[in-house]
Scaffold this motif. Structure first.
Motif, PDB file in Angstrom:
ATOM      1  N   UNK A 522     -33.761  -5.937   7.486  1.00 48.80           N
ATOM      2  CA  UNK A 522     -35.115  -4.325   7.618  1.00 48.80           C
ATOM      3  C   UNK A 522     -34.783  -3.334   7.782  1.00 48.80           C
ATOM      4  N   UNK A 523     -34.269  -2.153   6.455  1.00 44.75           N
ATOM      5  CA  UNK A 523     -33.186  -1.574   6.499  1.00 44.75           C
ATOM      6  C   UNK A 523     -34.411  -0.054   7.769  1.00 44.75           C
ATOM      7  N   UNK A 524     -36.086  -0.276   7.779  1.00 43.09           N
ATOM      8  CA  UNK A 524     -36.597   0.409   8.408  1.00 43.09           C
ATOM      9  C   UNK A 524     -36.006   0.642   9.926  1.00 43.09           C
ATOM     10  N   UNK A 525     -36.279  -0.806  10.647  1.00 48.47           N
ATOM     11  CA  UNK A 525     -35.959  -0.588  11.778  1.00 48.47           C
ATOM     12  C   UNK A 525     -34.395  -0.428  12.352  1.00 48.47           C
ATOM     13  N   UNK A 526     -34.083  -0.876  11.364  1.00 51.34           N
ATOM     14  CA  UNK A 526     -31.906  -0.282  11.502  1.00 51.34           C
ATOM     15  C   UNK A 526     -31.953   1.112  11.202  1.00 51.34           C
ATOM     16  N   UNK A 527     -32.866   1.459  10.423  1.00 48.93           N
ATOM     17  CA  UNK A 527     -32.494   3.019  10.416  1.00 48.93           C
ATOM     18  C   UNK A 527     -33.298   4.135  12.356  1.00 48.93           C
ATOM     19  N   UNK A 528     -34.520   2.610  12.721  1.00 50.39           N
ATOM     20  CA  UNK A 528     -34.806   3.388  13.802  1.00 50.39           C
ATOM     21  C   UNK A 528     -33.979   3.203  14.701  1.00 50.39           C
ATOM     22  N   UNK A 529     -33.087   2.502  14.798  1.00 55.82           N
ATOM     23  CA  UNK A 529     -32.983   1.716  15.947  1.00 55.82           C
ATOM     24  C   UNK A 529     -31.016   2.773  16.377  1.00 55.82           C
ATOM     25  N   UNK A 530     -30.408   3.072  14.628  1.00 56.21           N
ATOM     26  CA  UNK A 530     -29.186   3.598  14.515  1.00 56.21           C
ATOM     27  C   UNK A 530     -29.611   5.011  15.030  1.00 56.21           C
ATOM     28  N   UNK A 531     -30.624   4.993  14.620  1.00 58.45           N
ATOM     29  CA  UNK A 531     -30.837   7.045  14.664  1.00 58.45           C
ATOM     30  C   UNK A 531     -31.439   7.150  16.553  1.00 58.45           C
ATOM     31  N   UNK A 532     -32.195   6.116  17.249  1.00 55.02           N
ATOM     32  CA  UNK A 532     -32.037   6.613  18.111  1.00 55.02           C
ATOM     33  C   UNK A 532     -30.914   6.128  19.503  1.00 55.02           C
ATOM     34  N   UNK A 533     -30.377   5.387  19.117  1.00 50.37           N
ATOM     35  CA  UNK A 533     -29.016   4.713  19.763  1.00 50.37           C
ATOM     36  C   UNK A 533     -28.004   6.131  19.510  1.00 50.37           C
ATOM     37  N   UNK A 534     -27.664   6.644  18.191  1.00 49.11           N
ATOM     38  CA  UNK A 534     -26.568   7.299  18.057  1.00 49.11           C
ATOM     39  C   UNK A 534     -26.441   8.086  19.108  1.00 49.11           C
ATOM     40  N   UNK A 535     -27.425   8.873  19.510  1.00 49.16           N
ATOM     41  CA  UNK A 535     -27.707   9.994  20.749  1.00 49.16           C
ATOM     42  C   UNK A 535     -26.227   9.951  21.666  1.00 49.16           C
ATOM     43  N   UNK A 536     -25.989   8.462  22.045  1.00 47.87           N
ATOM     44  CA  UNK A 536     -25.878   7.740  23.462  1.00 47.87           C
ATOM     45  C   UNK A 536     -24.084   7.472  22.839  1.00 47.87           C
ATOM     46  N   UNK A 537     -24.353   6.720  21.420  1.00 49.57           N
ATOM     47  CA  UNK A 537     -23.400   6.057  21.296  1.00 49.57           C
ATOM     48  C   UNK A 537     -22.778   5.375  19.397  1.00 49.57           C
ATOM     49  N   UNK A 538     -21.589   5.441  19.261  1.00 48.71           N
ATOM     50  CA  UNK A 538     -21.035   5.375  18.458  1.00 48.71           C
ATOM     51  C   UNK A 538     -21.798   4.123  17.644  1.00 48.71           C
ATOM     52  N   UNK A 539     -22.396   4.703  16.383  1.00 46.83           N
ATOM     53  CA  UNK A 539     -23.219   3.096  16.004  1.00 46.83           C
ATOM     54  C   UNK A 539     -22.729   2.870  14.399  1.00 46.83           C
ATOM     55  N   UNK A 540     -22.630   1.262  14.298  1.00 47.74           N
ATOM     56  CA  UNK A 540     -21.591   0.433  12.729  1.00 47.74           C
ATOM     57  C   UNK A 540     -23.177  -0.400  12.339  1.00 47.74           C
ATOM     58  N   UNK A 541     -23.530  -0.050  11.549  1.00 46.08           N
ATOM     59  CA  UNK A 541     -24.749  -1.044  10.809  1.00 46.08           C
ATOM     60  C   UNK A 541     -24.252  -1.581   9.977  1.00 46.08           C
ATOM     61  N   UNK A 542     -25.408  -2.820   9.784  1.00 50.68           N
ATOM     62  CA  UNK A 542     -24.710  -4.000   8.779  1.00 50.68           C
ATOM     63  C   UNK A 542     -26.092  -4.386   8.331  1.00 50.68           C
ATOM     64  N   UNK A 543     -26.649  -5.573   7.038  1.00 55.06           N
ATOM     65  CA  UNK A 543     -27.800  -5.888   6.399  1.00 55.06           C
ATOM     66  C   UNK A 543     -28.371  -7.230   7.074  1.00 55.06           C
ATOM     67  N   UNK A 544     -26.666  -7.613   7.767  1.00 60.05           N
ATOM     68  CA  UNK A 544     -26.689  -9.144   7.800  1.00 60.05           C
ATOM     69  C   UNK A 544     -25.432 -10.269   8.315  1.00 60.05           C
TER      70      UNK A 544
END
Length: 738
Positions: A522-544
């Motif tokens: 779910x791209x909306x959920x992925x966007x939300x988590x990435x944005x909130x966690x990126x202030x403290x961690x390196x974030x890498x994203x995948x859709x499956x």
């Protein structure tokens, strides 16, 4: 009196005739009841009896071929074989356990063996009377068998030995078996054929009579049981039917109550959704929109649509009219007004949209119903198409019929599923994907088409050609002047369909941060988590999961933690966890599942695959954030503890085993590392390089990627002011400090 032309007495012939009839009766009965073992025993017995009577009646006869010795031996053989079968017969047929010895051993020792001695003596002396003297052994054995028979019956009946059934069995068995077991006595005294046949066959008929009597009783008992069973079964069936009817009524009542409660719940949900949606639109119109508000608006629109679909499908199921079809609608205007927004979505998803809309096509139907059909068909065509595909929307009249066709070049619908897709809640792909809804769109379309008396056709076969064409045919309506004056297009409301189009990108890699891999379709959920966690961690994203496995090979560092959904297309969370658990480089990475699929079975399966926690959706981000922080903090502590323990062990080992120069070299290395301000990870890498390890070996030893090793080496070069490994080793192991 002999039968004409033979040595057989007429009495023997009569017994043979009776027994042949009985044999045929038993064979027919055996065919009717093949599982009856006693019948088979009776068939063998009567066959042996017939054989004995025929051979004993016909032999010896000088007019028949064969010598007197051979004919006499055959006649006596049948006279011995038949008594041999009797102990086995009564052991099996009457259940006399104490006759087991005679059935399996006694007859061989005291009947078969004496017969062979009889034949041998007869052959040697050529005197039948001399050979008969050997029959004294079977005579004595016959007395033993009779005695054993009495004991066996007494043992069988026990305390009921004096019962009527016991006495009847004793009498018949003694009267029937005594002539047979005593057959050698009869033969020894050379009684006439008529006397011999009468005595032995009468005994058999007594035995058979007992069996028939018992069979009649058993048959009557079984028949009565069958009647009782049928009577009980009829009563049971009647009671069961009453119980089933009662339970069915109760279940129908419960089901109706649940349906009514469900409809009431859906109906009550519409009010707060309407309020939230209107206030949100008012706020956006007044203050403008931002990405977060757009996501909220899209989620509310989708929830509103799902609630409306649930409400409508249940109303259709209960036979309630959903639409008012006593209206005249401008089909052309409804399609064109829908296409304005859908063309925008097609452009965003790089899908070509071709339209061929005939003007002034009218239909007698509720405009909201036609709008529902158009939106569902076009939405499905977009959802199940890929970038670069195309869709074609056609509205035309042919003769007295109106055709609406929506054609795409997407994934298609297999022929065997083309009826199932109109069943509520059915979805072609049972795996969860970002495309699927609740499976109510096409069922509602079918209900509306049926209510208008239309036809719906599907042309699709993914094995032969791509895409799907869904055509709907209605009876054409030609309005009068009065109708035209009231005909109107639908007042368009906001369309619920929303294409989630978010740019998902990994955050820039920062060496001092811990790294998290997010896997969520779910791209909306992925966007939300990435944005909130990126202030403290390196974030890498995948859709499956499949995309995540590929990304792991390309990342600059191995992630410290993985957050993954479970239900995804291509590769779900469980399959992904299993895949990395089988790879040495990644099996140590902890996994937290964020999912709506959190049953006890799912949790157990996930834990077995290496997951450390399940966080069910919906969740609080603060809870997720705290769990992530706790897990990563514990991982960091464990790493430091392992490194500290390893260094201590190395120091201890060096102090006890190394030469003074090596000890000094170690001290110089530690001193220089501190002097050049190397980090703990850089010190670990430098130590392994000094020992001669290659970059690949260092990466495997420290559970990091080879690219990360290269990055750290470059940092060491910069800090020590060197450009190659030789210079770096010299700088770190000697006192030529800057």
């Amino acid at each position: 009196m002999l039968v004409y032309g033979t040595q057989m007495h007429i009495i023997t012939f009569i017994f043979v005739s009776i027994e042949v009839v009985i044999l045929f009766y038993l064979l027919i009965y055996k065919l009717a009841r093949p599982d009856d073992k006693t019948t088979l025993l009776n068939i063998v017995l009567i066959f042996l009896l017939i054989t004995y009577n025929i051979t004993g009646g016909l032999l010896p006869d000088p007019d028949l071929p064969g010598s007197f010795f051979i004919q006499a031996s055959i006649a006596y053989a049948t006279g011995f074989i038949t008594p041999c079968y009797f102990p086995y017969y009564i052991y099996k047929a009457f259940g006399l356990e104490k006759m087991k010895f005679h059935a399996y051993r006694g007859v061989y020792l005291f009947l078969i063996l004496p017969y062979f001695l009889f034949v041998a003596l007869f052959a040697r002396s050529n005197d039948l009377n001399t050979a008969k003297n050997i029959l004294i052994l079977p005579i004595l054995y016959a007395l033993w068998v009779i005695y054993s028979l009495l004991k066996a019956i007494k043992y069988k009946y026990g305390s009921d030995f004096n019962s009527k059934e016991s006495k009847e069995e004793i009498t018949v068995l003694i009267l029937s078996i005594t002539p047979w077991i005593g057959l050698p006595i009869i033969t020894y005294f050379d009684s006439s054929q008529a006397a011999e046949a009468s005595i032995t066959n009468t005994g058999f008929l007594l035995l058979f009579g007992l069996q028939v009597s018992r069979h009649i009783k058993q048959t009557r008992t079984e028949h009565q049981r069958l009647i009782d069973s049928e009577r009980k079964l009829l009563n049971w069936n009647a009671n069961l039917q009453n119980e089933v009817d009662k339970r069915t009524r109760e279940l129908e009542k419960i089901s109706e109550q649940k349906t009514n409660n469900f409809i009431n719940l859906v109906h009550e949900t519409k009010t707060p959704l309407t309020l939230v949606n209107n206030y949100l639109e008012e706020y956006i119109n007044k203050y403008g929109s931002v990405e977060e508000l757009a996501i909220i608006k899209g989620g509310i629109d989708k929830l509103t649509r799902d609630v409306m679909s649930l409400f409508d499908i249940e109303r259709f199921a209960k036979g309630i009219d959903v639409y008012n079809h006593n209206q005249i609608s401008n089909f052309s205007e409804i399609v064109k007004s829908s296409l304005v927004l859908f063309e925008y979505y097609c452009e965003k998803q790089i899908i070509k949209c071709h339209k061929n809309i005939q003007e002034n096509v009218f239909i007698k139907a509720d405009p909201n119903a036609i709008d529902r059909i158009v939106n569902n068909l076009i939405e499905n065509a977009i959802k199940f198409s890929n970038s670069g595909d195309k869709i074609e929307i056609t509205l035309k009249t042919v003769g007295d019929e109106t055709f609406l066709s929506v054609k795409d070049t997407g994934i298609g619908i297999p022929p065997e599923l083309q009826k199932k897709i109109f069943e509520p809640y059915f979805q072609i792909n049972h795996k969860k994907t970002g495309l699927q809804g609740m499976g109510l769109g096409l069922p509602i379309v079918k209900k509306v088409v049926d209510s208008l008396g239309g036809r719906l056709q599907i042309d699709s076969n993914p094995n032969q050609y791509p895409g799907t064409e869904i055509s709907i045919i209605f009876k054409q309506y030609i309005p009068t002047e009065k109708d035209v004056s009231v005909a109107h297009p639908i007042q368009k409301q906001s369309l619920y369909y929303n294409v989630e189009h978010f740019e998902i990108a990994d955050t820039p890699y920062l060496a001092g941060r811990q790294s998290i891999l997010l896997i969520e379709d779910n791209t909306a959920m992925l966007k939300f988590l990435s944005k909130r966690l990126s202030s403290k961690y390196n974030i890498f994203c995948s859709l499956n999961g499949a995309e995540a496995l590929k990304k792991l090979q390309e990342l600059p560092v191995i992630p410290d933690l993985i957050l993954s959904d479970i239900m995804m297309d291509r590769m779900d969370g469980f399959a992904f966890a299993k895949a990395i658990s089988e790879q040495d480089a990644y099996h140590h990475i902890p996994i937290i599942f964020l999912t709506a699929k959190s049953t006890p079975t799912d949790k157990l399966k996930g834990l077995r695959l290496g997951a450390i926690d399940f966080i069910p959706k919906p969740f609080s981000f603060e809870e997720v954030s705290q769990k992530i922080e706790t897990v990563l903090s514990n991982i960091d502590k464990q790493k430091k503890a392992i490194i500290s323990s390893s260094i201590s062990n190395l120091k201890r080992l060096n102090n006890s085993n190394t030469a003074p120069e090596e000890s000094k070299l170690s001290n110089k290395f530690e001193h220089n590392c501190k002097l050049y301000n190397l980090t703990t990870r850089e010190i670990e890498i430098a130590e392994l390089i000094i020992k001669g390890a290659k970059y690949k070996e260092v990466a495997k030893e420290l559970f990091i990627s080879e690219r990360t090793v290269t990055t750290h080496i470059q940092n060491i070069f910069e800090k020590t002011g060197t450009s190659n490994k030789v210079e770096m080793i010299n700088k770190l192991t000697h006192r030529n400090n800057p």
